[in-house]
Every structure is written in structure tokens, then in C-alpha cells.
Scaffold this motif. Structure first.
Motif, PDB file in Angstrom:
ATOM      1  N   SER A  95       0.841  -1.188   0.000  1.00  0.00           N
ATOM      2  CA  SER A  95       0.000   0.000   0.000  1.00  0.00           C
ATOM      3  C   SER A  95       0.876   1.238   0.000  1.00  0.00           C
ATOM      4  CB  SER A  95      -0.922   0.021   1.227  1.00  0.00           C
ATOM      5  OG  SER A  95      -1.601  -1.219   1.380  1.00  0.00           O
ATOM      6  N   HIS A 103      -3.849   3.598  -1.029  1.00  0.00           N
ATOM      7  CA  HIS A 103      -4.100   2.797  -2.222  1.00  0.00           C
ATOM      8  C   HIS A 103      -3.272   1.511  -2.161  1.00  0.00           C
ATOM      9  CE1 HIS A 103      -5.421   6.734  -3.854  1.00  0.00           C
ATOM     10  NE2 HIS A 103      -4.305   7.186  -3.285  1.00  0.00           N
ATOM     11  N   ASP A 116      -7.336   0.529  -6.620  1.00  0.00           N
ATOM     12  CA  ASP A 116      -8.337   1.044  -5.683  1.00  0.00           C
ATOM     13  C   ASP A 116      -9.617   0.255  -5.887  1.00  0.00           C
ATOM     14  OD1 ASP A 116      -7.260   3.579  -4.307  1.00  0.00           O
ATOM     15  OD2 ASP A 116      -6.762   3.931  -6.415  1.00  0.00           O
ATOM     16  N   TYR A 117     -10.176  -0.260  -4.804  1.00  0.00           N
ATOM     17  CA  TYR A 117     -11.404  -1.043  -4.913  1.00  0.00           C
ATOM     18  C   TYR A 117     -12.618  -0.129  -4.913  1.00  0.00           C
ATOM     19  CZ  TYR A 117     -15.048  -4.440  -4.017  1.00  0.00           C
ATOM     20  OH  TYR A 117     -16.189  -5.194  -4.115  1.00  0.00           O
ATOM     21  N   SER A 122     -15.096   3.701  -1.933  1.00  0.00           N
ATOM     22  CA  SER A 122     -14.287   3.255  -0.796  1.00  0.00           C
ATOM     23  C   SER A 122     -13.250   4.314  -0.486  1.00  0.00           C
ATOM     24  CB  SER A 122     -13.602   1.923  -1.110  1.00  0.00           C
ATOM     25  OG  SER A 122     -12.705   2.060  -2.181  1.00  0.00           O
ATOM     26  N   THR A 125      -7.736   1.497   0.249  1.00  0.00           N
ATOM     27  CA  THR A 125      -7.529   0.105  -0.138  1.00  0.00           C
ATOM     28  C   THR A 125      -6.138  -0.313   0.298  1.00  0.00           C
ATOM     29  OG1 THR A 125      -8.951   0.333  -2.097  1.00  0.00           O
ATOM     30  CG2 THR A 125      -7.416  -1.528  -2.051  1.00  0.00           C
ATOM     31  N   TYR A 140     -10.609  -3.003   2.273  1.00  0.00           N
ATOM     32  CA  TYR A 140     -10.938  -1.638   1.894  1.00  0.00           C
ATOM     33  C   TYR A 140     -11.916  -1.072   2.912  1.00  0.00           C
ATOM     34  CZ  TYR A 140     -15.352  -3.496   0.070  1.00  0.00           C
ATOM     35  OH  TYR A 140     -16.580  -4.105  -0.046  1.00  0.00           O
ATOM     36  N   LEU A 149     -11.033  -8.230   1.116  1.00  0.00           N
ATOM     37  CA  LEU A 149     -10.999  -8.082  -0.331  1.00  0.00           C
ATOM     38  C   LEU A 149     -10.240  -9.243  -0.949  1.00  0.00           C
ATOM     39  CD1 LEU A 149     -11.308  -6.335  -2.951  1.00  0.00           C
ATOM     40  CD2 LEU A 149      -9.166  -5.211  -2.289  1.00  0.00           C
TER      41      LEU A 149
END
Length: 306
Positions: A95, A103, A116-117, A122, A125, A140, A149
Motif C-alpha cells: 500500500s 491505495h 483502488d477497490y 471506498s 484500499t 478496503y 478483499l
């Protein structure tokens, strides 16, 4: 991508599982991992080749690293960077933080891919684990809280423990078994998701537990907090949980495990955090810990999972 090849500061010792019974036990050869010049070092993931990912802190912030063959490679994308796991193909997930938030990313052959979800719905992530098929787990945050996720190819989906108020996924093996942690009205628990079925992982008397990783043999590595607020590492094999404590350390976390049973994590000794690598060796129980600045007898409690 900047790469720094620095000395591998290595402090070795051997710590032993004391089972309190006349039986052979797993012992570990212990190595401390410190990034030269860093105030703290954290080891998060390890693959079957022994390559280790993590982060180090210095005066400019947090940076990702890969440790391979005793050499560190440092990287940033584009600012505060967390390197969470590495698969046998050398793919790294983690991340990063920029002006727009948190992210996920995938790093392979020097190339970054951001993820990015369900953006912009959201808020953040995080990618935390990857298997050799390139399947990725993480979590997320949306308006309802944290959600686990799973990313498989071009498909992504949520992982939610039934009845939980929040879920985070940390590790995935080549059998598609997933581990992580979740919260409910009774506290924080680890979980295993295998074949579509969730199983809770708890340790008696713990005030919180997280399952951080799982290897292809089904060994689960993680950490739990006791009644005093201190953290301890554990490795669970065949339903038997071995608790790992390091003399001289105020707290210890285990965050990754490979198919050879090598575990990585971090510990605090009052001067900051240090990464570590624990390699299992066939040794009899009740031997002394010998190391630079750390000496004593390491006792591992074994308890049937509750």
C-alpha cells in the motif's frame, strides 16, 4: 526505482520451544533484520526462496524493501510505502499513501500497478497477501467499515465474516485458503476461510488475535494480545497453537510464513522495532538462547485451539 544495496545487519541466536514434556519440539534459528540507518525495521512477508518484504523508517518516512540474498533493495511509490508480501514469482503487494488517500499496489519487475477497490465509494484500499497464482487479498474501507478483499485476475470481491462488524484479509495460500481477522461484539478474532467455510481462530485468555498468513501446509502464523496488553506471536499447526516469545522483547508479532515454515515479523526491545526471521531446525527442547544482547530460555506454550 531507487535501489540501495546495504549491509545486512544480522544478529543470530537460537531459541527453543520448551514444551514441558519429554518430547522433541520445533526450535528456531533466529535472525534480526535491521535496515542500515533506519530507526525501525518491520518484516512482513516471505516467499519460498527466502526473499523478505517489509518497511523501514528513517527521517524521511516509511519505505518499502526487499531483502534477497543478504542485500536490501529499497523502493517508494510515491511516498509512504508499505511492502506487505512477496510471491515465488517476485511479485510484491502493498500500500502507499498520497494526497488522495491510501491505495494498493502490485510491484513486478520494477513496474508498479496501482489498485483502488470500487473507487470513489471506498475511502482506502490495502493489499496484504499474494499467492503464486497472483491472487491477492487485502481490505478496503467504506462508509460501513472495513471489508475483506479478494482479487483474482480481473475480478474482485468482498470477504465478510458472517455476523462480523468488520473484516480484514491478510494472507492467502496456493490452495485459496484465506486468513485474517474480524471484529464482533465479543472482540477481535482470527479467521480461516477454506472451501467457502469460515472458522474462527482464538486463544484462551487473549484480548485480541489476528491470523496474518497461511502456507500450503495449512500452518497459520499470527499474533495475539494478552490481558496485560502485550503481544505474542504464534504458529498453529494441525490445530495446535505454539506461542512464540523472545526474551528481552516487550512485544512480538509474526506476520508471514512460507512453505518451509520460516516465519517473519517484528519485535520491540525498547530501542525501536526490529524485523526478524525464524527458521525451524530439528533440535531437542530445553536449550539456551544465545545471541548478541539477548540471552535466556525461550518457552513456547502449546495449547489446543479453543
Amino acid at each position: 526505482m531507487k535501489r540501495y544495496y546495504l549491509c545486512f545487519v544480522l544478529m543470530t541466536s537460537c531459541f527453543i520451544l520448551c514444551l514441558g514434556q519429554a518430547a522433541s519440539a520445533t526450535s528456531y534459528h533466529f535472525s534480526t533484520i535491521d535496515y542500515s540507518g533506519a530507526s525501525s525495521t518491520y518484516a512482513y512477508g516471505i516467499n519460498d526462496a527466502g526473499q523478505i518484504t517489509g518497511i523501514y523508517e528513517d527521517g524521511t518516512g516509511d519505505h518499502g524493501f526487499i531483502l534477497s540474498g543478504g542485500l536490501f533493495s529499497s523502493f517508494d511509490y510515491p511516498g509512504l510505502t508499505i511492502a506487505s508480501d512477496i510471491d515465488d514469482n517476485g511479485q510484491v503487494v502493498g500500500s502507499y499513501v498520497d494526497e488522495n488517500g491510501l491505495h494498493g499496489y502490485l510491484l513486478y519487475n520494477g513496474n508498479f500497478t496501482s489498485f483502488d477497490y470500487n473507487y470513489p465509494w471506498s475511502y482506502s484500499t490495502q493489499l496484504r497477501g499474494i499467492n503464486d497464482a497472483g491472487e491477492i487479498v487485502g481490505d478496503y474501507l467504506d462508509a460501513y467499515g472495513n471489508n475483506g478483499l479478494l482479487i483474482s485476475g480481473s475480478n474482485s470481491s468482498s470477504i465478510e465474516v458472517p455476523g462480523a462488524t468488520w473484516t480484514q484479509a491478510f494472507g492467502i495460500n496456493d490452495l485459496d485458503q484465506v486468513v485474517g481477522k474480524y471484529g464482533d461484539g465479543s472482540g477481535t478474532h482470527g479467521f480461516l476461510l477454506s472451501g467457502g467455510i469460515f472458522s474462527s481462530i482464538d486463544y484462551s485468555g487473549a484480548n485480541g488475535l489476528e491470523a496474518a498468513d497461511i502456507n500450503d501446509s495449512g500452518q497459520i502464523a499470527g499474533s495475539y494480545m494478552d490481558g496485560t496488553g502485550a503481544w505474542h506471536g504464534f504458529i498453529q499447526s494441525d490445530g495446535i497453537m505454539s506461542v512464540i516469545d523472545l526474551p528481552g522483547a516487550s512485544e512480538l508479532y509474526i506476520s508471514g510464513i512460507n512453505d518451509a515454515g520460516q516465519a517473519v515479523g517484528m519485535y520491540s526491545d525498547g530501542s525501536g522495532y526490529h524485523g526478524f526471521l525464524a527458521t525451524p531446525v530439528p533440535e531437542p527442547a530445553s536449550l539456551l538462547l544465545i545471541g548478541s544482547g539477548l540471552a535466556g530460555l525461550l518457552c513456547i506454550r502449546r495449547k489446543k485451539q479453543s
